[in-house]
Design a protein around this motif. Structure first.
Motif, short mmCIF file in Angstrom:
data_model
loop_
_atom_site.label_atom_id
_atom_site.label_comp_id
_atom_site.label_asym_id
_atom_site.label_seq_id
_atom_site.Cartn_x
_atom_site.Cartn_y
_atom_site.Cartn_z
N ASP A 20 45.28 46.42 50.83
CA ASP A 20 44.32 46.52 51.95
C ASP A 20 43.53 47.81 51.84
N ARG A 21 44.27 48.89 51.58
CA ARG A 21 43.62 50.20 51.58
C ARG A 21 42.59 50.29 50.45
N LEU B 227 39.64 48.13 51.30
CA LEU B 227 38.87 48.78 52.35
C LEU B 227 37.88 49.77 51.74
N ILE C 34 46.45 52.98 57.37
CA ILE C 34 45.47 51.92 57.62
C ILE C 34 45.17 51.84 59.11
N ARG D 159 42.89 54.49 60.06
CA ARG D 159 41.50 54.21 59.68
C ARG D 159 40.82 53.34 60.74
N GLN D 160 41.64 52.49 61.38
CA GLN D 160 41.03 51.54 62.30
C GLN D 160 41.09 51.99 63.75
#
Lengths: 221, 459
Positions: free
Chosen positions: A18-19, A22, B264, B267-268
């Motif tokens: 995912d990272r 992204l 993550i 980040r969001q």
């Protein structure tokens, strides 16, 4: 960039995938060494991220086999074995570098960049915007043909902004991508780096605009 | 708990046995020499006495009415040759003392021509008496004549005493010699045991190599048992180490997942409160992982402290390697690692992993506690057979506690609460430096920051 991720822990693999996605990278995820071999047989990768303990074998054997085949795709090992002896042994086996789990993603990125730079990398496409020319891997920035001397964090900031011109990046987002998640820095760190980058890019038609209350964006005059 | 009663010392046992046997032999020797010498002297004396008695007896002549006795003085002078002893005689003819000392005791049985000898008390002294009997013709009739010749035994006793003294001296000499030999042989017999014990004792606490020293056959079972024990201990330690490594792996992999997922989420996340808590989670994860890693490193530093003489190592190459490895991390904070090394290789006889553990920790500290956009300088100099490796940063310095408090286990400076750390780094550095035969010091740097210096013996 294209990564081959070899990792059997589902949650961790998914998170790394995912990272990386992204950040705009292409990732193939192999959960076993066998799958990794299949991937390598049909595709080329810029870098392999390799776990050590895998269900069908030891990542180090895979690494040795990879090196024996004179395949020169760089390999960064992700290891939970943190003892000094393990790390020394890893580099001796032919790993380009390693990160110990749990790792800081910013550090992984930094190591990836360092490995690719050292390897001469795949001929990296230059990114251009207005009169800016940017080579992310070679860390060279030219304003209208005139090289500017940027420090690492300024380069990283420019890299993020130039990847999506006109898009507004929040201060928090820039913070997360620029600074290690566990590093304690002052609240105005991003403002400081933006200020410096502006100074270094003086005279360019490209400029960094503050969008009050939202963030920053790269735009051209 | 009471200590088990110690069994008697083998050496003492050997010594006592050896000395006891020597004493017994010396005593037997003494008695034998004294006995043989005494009876030899007796025999010689008796034969002289007997000869003298016989000579006197032969001088007896029968005749008419009486026996003529003509004592030959040669016989007495023969006796006198032996010593200054007094001489007594008695001649009995037909039951009547003719001449001499009438109360000189007669033998129990009538003697014959061959002299008979016996001891008797006379005039408060012990005499040795020789007796000869014969018959002479007096008036045509046979008359029994007995000649007694007695002599005091002063000379014989003196000679016997002298011989006894010599025998005693001989016995003592033999005893002393045998005792020394017993001491030497007890020591020699136990020497392999002592050498073995010394060799095992000289080992450091971590040295688990089997004992390979050549030992006498009698000690082979002991050494085999010892090696068996060492092997079992080694296996147990290895198993523990493997277990710790596996455990670390199983802890660190989920921690990695947590950290990655949290990044993550970070980040969001938009609101500051959430972002702050997510950062807290990440720091806690890093802290746990770092502690686990450092504890493993500390254990392996201690474990490797006793591996014997390591191969010579070029410390310049190690420093270049390490600087290369930490450069991406330094880059992240816009820090530079500047090496100031001599051109020629500098060789140290230290274990590579110990050296790397120490240097790695010093570099990690400089990277963590140095300010962003500063330089870390690594200098290698040589001085009086010592290599000095200094890692200097421009950072927050040592804080109020000073240097002394920082090398204790799990001790951290008062000024570092915002940086993730385990408090084991400098303990590892100190222990690794000691294990390399060197030392370690840390001090404030002029102009701000910290200088950590390793002193290691040149190899």
């Amino acid at each position: 960039m294209r990564f081959l991720l070899v990792e059997d822990t589902p949650d961790l693999g998914q998170a790394v995938l995912d990272r990386l996605t992204l950040d705009g990278h292409g990732v193939d995820w192999a959960r076993t060494l066998g799958a990794a071999r299949d991937h390598l047989a049909v595709s080329t990768y810029d870098l392999i991220l390799l776990d050590i303990m895998l269900p069908d074998g030891d990542g180090r054997d895979f690494l040795a086999e990879h090196r024996r085949a004179r395949a020169d795709t760089p390999v960064i090992v992700m290891t939970a074995r943190a003892a000094v002896s393990d790390r020394v042994a890893l580099l001796d086996t032919g790993a380009d570098d390693y990160v110990t789990k749990p790792f800081d993603f910013a550090e992984l990125e930094a190591r990836v960049r360092a490995v690719l730079r050292r390897r001469g990398g795949a001929a990296q496409t230059l990114v251009t915007f207005a009169d800016l020319t940017f080579d992310p891997l070679g860390a060279v920035v030219m304003v209208d043909g005139d090289a500017r001397d940027l420090r690492n964090r300024e380069l990283r900031l420019l890299e993020i902004l130039i990847a999506a011109p006109e898009r507004i990046f929040s201060k928090g987002h820039l913070h997360d991508r620029l600074l290690s998640a566990s590093e304690a820095v002052s609240d105005n760190a991003i403002e400081v780096y933006v200020g410096r980058l502006r100074k270094k890019l003086a005279g360019s038609r490209a400029r960094i605009e503050t969008v009050r209350g939202v963030g920053y964006r790269l735009t051209a005059l | 708990m009471t200590a088990p009663r110690r069994a008697a010392s083998i050496r003492r046992r050997l010594l006592i046995q050896g000395v006891g046997i020597a004493a017994l032999l010396a005593l037997v020797l003494y008695l034998a020499v004294r006995g043989v010498a005494g009876s030899a002297i007796q025999t010689v004396q008796d034969s002289v006495l007997g000869t003298a008695t016989v000579i006197i007896a032969e001088e007896l002549r029968g005749g008419t009415g009486a026996v003529s006795v003509d004592i030959p003085y040669a016989a007495f002078s023969m006796l006198g040759a032996v010593g200054e002893d007094r001489v007594f005689y008695r001649i009995v003819v037909g039951g009547e003392t003719v001449t001499g000392y009438p109360d000189l005791p007669l033998p129990d049985e009538a003697p014959g021509l061959t002299p008979a000898f016996y001891d008797a008390t006379y005039d408060d002294t012990i005499l040795r008496i020789g007796a000869v009997g014969r018959s002479v013709l007096v008036d045509g009739q046979r008359v029994g004549v007995t000649v007694l010749l007695g002599q005091t035994r002063t000379a014989q006793a003196a000679i016997t005493a002298q011989m006894a003294n010599r025998a005693a001296a001989l016995g003592l000499g033999v005893f002393a010699l045998a005792a020394v030999l017993a001491l030497v042989s007890a020591r020699a017999a136990l020497k392999p045991v002592n050498l073995l014990a010394g060799a095992v004792e000289r080992r450091g606490p971590q040295d688990l190599r089997p004992v390979t020293r050549a030992v006498p056959r009698e000690l082979v079972p002991l050494v085999a048992a010892l090696n068996g024990l060492i092997a079992r201990l080694g296996t147990a330690l290895d198993r523990t180490e493997t277990f710790i490594t596996e455990a670390a792996h199983h802890v660190r992999t989920p921690l990695a997942t947590v950290r990655m997922q949290t990044e993550i989420a970070l980040r969001q996340a938009d609101d500051d409160a959430t972002r702050a808590s997510l950062r807290q989670v990440i720091r806690a994860v890093d802290s746990a992982a770092r502690s686990a890693g450092q504890m493993l490193d500390h254990a392996s530093v201690i474990h490797r402290s006793d591996r014997g003489a390591p191969a010579p190592l070029d410390v310049c190459a190690v420093l270049r390697d390490l600087a290369h490895q930490v450069r991406p991390v330094a880059d992240m904070r816009d820090m530079d690692v500047v090496l100031d090394l001599p051109d020629a290789p500098v060789t140290l006889a230290v274990d590579r992993l110990l050296l790397e553990s120490a240097l790695r920790n010093l570099l990690d500290n400089a990277l963590k506690y140095g300010h962003a956009e500063t330089e870390i300088t690594v200098t290698l100099t040589q001085e009086d057979g010592t290599a000095l490796i200094a890692v200097c940063d421009r950072g927050r310095g040592l804080g109020d506690g000073g240097a002394g408090a920082l090398t204790a286990r799990f001790a951290r400076g008062a000024n570092v609460a915002d940086v993730v750390g385990s408090g084991l780094g400098l303990t590892i550095v100190r222990d690794a430096a000691r294990a390399c035969g060197g030392s370690f010091e840390i001090a404030e740097r002029t102009g701000g920051g910290t200088c950590a210096t390793l002193h290691l013996p040149l190899g």
